[in-house]
Design an enzyme around this catalytic site. Structure first.
Site, mmCIF file in Angstrom:
data_model
loop_
_atom_site.group_PDB
_atom_site.id
_atom_site.type_symbol
_atom_site.label_atom_id
_atom_site.label_comp_id
_atom_site.label_asym_id
_atom_site.label_seq_id
_atom_site.Cartn_x
_atom_site.Cartn_y
_atom_site.Cartn_z
ATOM 1 N N ASP A 132 0.841 -1.197 0.000
ATOM 2 C CA ASP A 132 0.000 0.000 0.000
ATOM 3 C C ASP A 132 0.882 1.256 0.000
ATOM 4 O OD1 ASP A 132 -2.337 1.804 0.706
ATOM 5 O OD2 ASP A 132 -3.308 -0.141 0.920
ATOM 6 N N HIS A 206 -3.803 6.031 3.138
ATOM 7 C CA HIS A 206 -4.489 4.809 2.713
ATOM 8 C C HIS A 206 -3.855 3.566 3.331
ATOM 9 C CE1 HIS A 206 -5.919 1.705 -0.157
ATOM 10 N NE2 HIS A 206 -6.905 2.529 -0.441
ATOM 11 N N SER A 539 -11.143 -1.025 -1.070
ATOM 12 C CA SER A 539 -9.861 -0.975 -0.348
ATOM 13 C C SER A 539 -10.046 -1.251 1.132
ATOM 14 C CB SER A 539 -9.207 0.399 -0.509
ATOM 15 O OG SER A 539 -8.516 0.519 -1.709
#
Length: 764
Positions: A132, A206, A539
Site C-alpha cells: 500500500d 491509505h 480498499s
C-alpha cells in the site's frame, strides 16, 4: 557444453541485433525470463541479465521468488528486440495502478474472548504483508505492548529512510520496505519529496488505514472528530504487520514496484498479502500480462494467502477487477452504522443523506439554494475548479453533481466561490449509494432521487431555501449489510466460469488509523489532524478479509490459501440484519451473486466450515491449460515449465467453491453439462453430508452422489453436478444469468453452500 552453445547463440543474437536506439524516449519494461537457460558462466542471474540483456545501471528490480526476471528502463525499440531473445518469455510495459479507496469487527461476528478471536489468540503468530502507501508507525493501533516475540521464521528488514528509523519497527510492525525505483524512473525529477517520504512512512493515509483495519491493536476513545466514537480494533489485533510501500501520493502504483514487493514479501516470510490495488481503466489484462496476478500466483503457490479489492467501478456490470482464481477478490458492503444528515427544504420536505462534517453547524438557519448546472455548463454542475459564478453562489448552499473531481474538493470550490454549504448529488449511475466525507464546509451527500428532488425544487420555486441537519452517529441501522453501489460487479470479464467477486466484507464508512501528513480529506488545503479517519471503498473491505485469513490461518495452520478462502465463501451470509436477502444499494432491489459472490463474510461460521474446496498448484495449471494458454505462456505465470493434459480440461471444473455453467445461445431445447467438485472434511472425522439443491427457473440441477460419507480414513469425497437447461423456459435476470445453489449439510451446524450460476454465452 549446452550452456556454451546457448552463450554462443546469445553472442550472435546481440551481434545481429545491436541496441542503438539512444534517441528514443526510454520507458520501464518488465522482462519475464526463462531462468533455466542461464549459462553456467554467469554466477548469478543479475550478472546474466546485466551482461546479456541490458546495462547494469538500467536494471531497476531483480525478481527471483514469485517471478523470474527483471525490470529495466529501455527504449520501446530495444524492448521489442529483447522480446525476440530466446530466453525472454514475455515483455510488458510498466503500468500504473490505483488504490481502491471500529465497529466492523463486531459486525463480522467477532467478540472479545470468544470464538475465532479466542481460538486464534487474535492472530499473534501470523504476519500480514500490506502492499500500500506505507504506514504511520506512531499510531496507537501499531503498539507492540504485551505482544510476544516476533515469529522466528521472519526474515524481513526494517528499511530506513526519510523520517523512518529502525526504532519505528517493533514487535507489531515487524518489517518495512519501500519500492520507488519504478516511480523514480517514470517521473521527471523523481518522487516529489515535498509531499512524500522516500521511506516506508505514509504520506497518503491509505496504507495506515488498511493496515490498522486488518490488524490494528485495541485503541480506546477512538473517533474521527467525534464520529464513530468508541474502541477501534482491527480484525486480527495481534497479527504482525509487514509494510511494503508501493504506492505514492501523487503518482499511484507501478507494476514493476508491486512485483518487487510481492517478491520481497514472500521471501521475507509473510503468511498473508493484502493488496487494495487494481487497474482503474476497466480493462482486464490476461493473467500472463498482469503482474498482480503473476505475483499473487507465486505467493499462493508457496502457501501465502492473497486478498485483493474488487474495484470501485460498480454498479456497472463486469466491473470487478483482480480476477485470478488464486486471489480472493473482495467486494464491499455496508455495516450497521451510519452518519445521517438531512437536507431540509423551505417547503418542509426532509431528504436523507450522509455527512462527516464536524465544523460549526447551520443550526436550522435557512440559506438560498442554487444549482449551477441549470446553465447547461457541465463543469459548473460538477463544481470543478474555477467553474462557479461568484455572483450566483455567494451566500448560498450550492448543489454539486458527483463525479470527475474528489467529493470534498467540490466543497472547497464552493467555499472559495463564497458559498456557505454544499449538497452533493449522486448521478443516476451512482444510484442511492452514499458514503460519508469529512467536508470542510457544511455539506451533505444525497442519493440520485433526492438530488433530483432538490434540483427540481431549486429550479421551480420562486425563493428556494434549505438547511442541513447533521445528526451524528447512528448504530443499529437496518438493513445491513447492503451491497455498496460502488463495489465492483461480475460477471468475470476474463473467465466467466469463475464467479467474481468471491465475497463481500465491510467497506463503507470504516474507521481506522490515519497518517499525520494530511487531513482527513487528503486535500492540500485541509490542515486538520486526526488519529483516525473514516473511509469507504473495496480498499477497506479487502483488509477485513486479510485479517480474517490471519485468524483462520492461526487457528488452522495446515490449511492452504484455497482452503481458507473456501471456509469464508461457503459460510458467508446471504441475509441482512433484518433476516432478508441482501439488497443492492444502488437500486434498492435484491442483489445477486454477481454483486456479492458467495455472500457477506461471517467469521463466526468460517472457523468451522465442515468441508472445504481445496485447490493445488496442479489444479491451477490445468485451469490455465483449459483456457487455451500455451505452455510457454503458462510458464510466465508459474515460473517453471509445465505440461498440459492431452485431453483439454474444462475451466468450470476448477475445484472452486462456486459453480458456473455456461451454455451457448445458439441452441434451442434441452442442454446439459456435468461439472465435478471434490470436498475435504475438516470437521469431525465421522460425518455424513446430504445435498440440498436450489435450482433456478428453467434449470434442473442434480448432484451425484447426493450423500457423502466421511470417516477417519476417508477425508475427501468427489461429486458431480449436472446442470440441465430448457432454453425455451430459461429465465435470466437483468444481469443475464440465473442463480441457484448446492448446499451440503451434516444435519448439525455445518452448512456448506456453493453459489450456482447459469448463463448463456454467444458463440465466437
Amino acid at each position: 557444453m549446452a550452456s556454451s552453445i546457448v552463450l554462443l547463440l546469445l553472442f550472435f543474437f546481440f551481434l545481429s541485433s545491436p541496441i542503438t536506439s539512444f534517441l528514443t524516449e526510454k520507458k520501464t519494461f518488465i522482462f519475464r525470463i526463462d531462468s533455466g537457460l542461464k549459462p553456467s558462466v554467469f554466477s548469478t542471474h543479475y550478472h546474466w541479465y546485466s551482461s546479456e540483456f541490458t546495462e547494469g545501471p538500467r536494471i531497476l528490480h531483480l525478481y527471483d521468488t514469485v517471478f523470474h526476471g527483471f525490470s529495466a528502463t529501455v527504449t520501446p525499440d530495444d524492448a521489442e528486440i529483447l522480446r525476440n531473445h530466446p530466453a525472454v518469455l514475455a515483455v510488458f510495459e510498466d503500468r500504473r495502478r490505483e488504490l481502491h479507496t471500529t465497529r466492523s469487527p463486531q459486525f463480522l461476528g467477532l467478540r472479545n474472548q470468544k470464538g475465532l478471536w479466542s481460538n486464534s489468540d487474535y492472530g499473534s503468530d501470523v504476519i500480514i504483508g500490506v502492499l500500500d502507501t506505507g504506514i504511520w508507525p506512531e499510531r496507537r493501533s501499531f503498539s507492540d505492548l504485551n505482544l510476544g516475540p516476533i515469529p522466528k521464521r521472519w526474515r524481513g528488514v526494517c528499511q530506513t529512510g526519510a523520517r523512518f528509523e529502525t526504532r519505528n519497527c517493533n514487535r507489531k510492525i515487524v518489517g518495512a520496505r519501500f519500492f520507488a525505483k519504478g516511480q523514480q524512473a517514470a517521473m521527471i525529477g523523481g518522487i516529489n519529496k515535498t509531499v512524500e517520504f522516500l521511506s516506508p512512512r505514509d504520506a497518503d493515509g491509505h496504507g495506515t488505514h488498511t493496515a490498522s483495519t486488518a490488524a490494528g491493536r485495541q485503541a480506546f476513545r477512538a473517533s474521527m472528530a467525534g464520529y464513530a466514537s468508541g474502541v477501534a480494533k482491527g480484525v486480527a489485533p495481534k497479527a504482525r504487520i509487514a509494510v511494503y510501500k508501493v504506492c505514492w501520493k501523487e503518482s499511484g502504483c507501478l507494476d514493476s514496484d508491486i512485483l518487487a514487493a510481492f517478491d520481497a514479501a514472500v521471501s521475507d516470510g509473510v503468511d498473508i498479502i493484502s493488496i487494495s490495488i487494481g487497474g482503474g481503466d476497466g480493462i482486464a489484462s490476461p493473467y500472463y500480462l498482469d503482474p498482480i496476478a503473476i505475483g499473487s500466483y507465486g505467493a499462493a503457490s508457496m502457501g501465502v494467502f492473497v486478498s485483493s479489492s474488487a474495484g470501485n467501478e460498480g454498479p456497472n456490470g463486469m466491473s470487478v477487477t483482480n480476477l485470478a482464481p488464486w486471489v480472493t477478490t473482495v467486494g464491499a458492503g455496508t455495516i450497521d452504522r451510519d452518519f445521517p444528515a438531512d437536507v431540509i427544504l423551505g417547503d418542509g420536505h426532509r431528504l436523507p443523506g450522509v455527512s462527516l462534517y464536524s465544523g460549526v453547524p447551520l443550526n436550522g438557519r435557512m440559506f438560498p439554494v442554487v444549482y449551477p448546472g441549470k446553465t447547461g455548463m457541465l463543469a459548473a454542475s460538477l463544481c470543478m475548479e474555477n467553474s462557479l459564478d461568484l455572483k450566483l453562489v455567494r451566500g448560498k448552499i450550492v448543489i454539486c453533481d458527483r463525479g470527475s473531481n474528489p467529493r470534498a474538493a467540490k466543497g472547497m470550490v464552493v467555499k472559495k466561490a463564497g458559498g456557505v454549504g454544499m449538497i452533493l448529488a449522486n448521478s443516476v449511475s451512482n444510484g442511492e449509494g452514499l458514503v460519508g466525507d469529512a467536508h470542510l464546509i457544511p455539506a451533505c451527500n444525497v442519493g440520485s432521487s433526492a438530488g433530483d428532488r432538490i434540483k427540481a425544487y431549486a429550479s421551480t420555486h420562486p425563493n428556494p431555501i434549505a438547511t442541513i441537519d447533521f445528526r451524528g452517529t447512528v448504530i443499529g441501522v437496518k438493513p445491513a449489510p447492503v451491497v455498496a453501489s460502488f463495489s465492483g460487479r461480475g460477471p468475470n470479464g476474463l473467465n466467466p466460469e469463475i464467479l467474481k467477486p468471491d465475497l463481500i466484507a465491510p467497506g463503507v464508512n470504516i474507521l481506522a488509523a490515519w497518517t499525520d501528513a494530511v487531513g482527513p480529506t487528503g486535500l492540500v488545503s485541509d490542515s486538520r489532524k486526526t488519529e483516525f479517519n473514516i473511509l469507504s471503498g473495496t480498499s477497506m473491505a479487502c483488509p477485513h478479509v486479510s485479517g480474517a485469513a490471519a485468524l483462520l490461518k492461526s487457528a488452522h495452520p495446515d490449511w492452504s490459501p484455497a482452503a481458507v478462502r473456501s471456509a469464508m465463501m461457503t459460510t458467508a451470509s446471504l441475509v441482512d440484519n433484518s433476516n432478508r436477502s441482501l439488497i443492492d444499494e444502488s437500486t434498492g432491489k435484491h442483489s445477486t451473486p454477481y454483486d456479492f459472490g458467495s455472500g457477506h463474510l461471517n467469521l463466526g461460521r468460517a472457523i468451522d466450515p465442515g468441508l472445504v474446496y481445496d485447490i493445488t498448484n496442479d489444479d491451477y495449471i490445468a485451469f490455465l491449460c483449459s483456457i487455451s494458454y500455451e505452455t510457454k505462456t503458462i510458464q510466465i505465470i508459474t515460473r517453471t515449465p509445465v505440461r498440459c493434459p492431452r485431453r483439454k480440461p474444462l475451466p468450470e471444473n476448477l475445484n472452486y467453491p462456486s459453480i458456473t455453467a455456461l451454455f451457448p445461445t445458439s441452441n434451442r431445447g434441452s442442454l446439459s453439462k456435468t461439472l465435478f467438485r471434490t470436498v475435504t472434511n475438516v470437521g469431525q472425522s465421522e460425518a455424513v453430508y446430504r445435498a440440498r439443491i436450489e435450482s433456478p427457473r428453467g434449470v434442473t440441477v442434480t448432484v451425484k452422489p447426493s450423500r457423502l460419507v466421511f470417516t477417519s480414513a476417508v477425508k475427501k469425497r468427489s461429486y458431480a453436478v449436472t446442470v440441465t437447461v430448457d432454453t425455451k423456459n430459461l429465465v435470466l435476470g437483468e444481469s443475464g444469468a440465473a442463480f441457484g445453489s448446492v448446499t451440503w449439510s451434516d444435519g448439525g451446524r455445518h452448512v456448506v453452500r456453493s453459489s450456482v450460476v447459469v448463463t448463456q454465452i454467444y458463440p465466437l
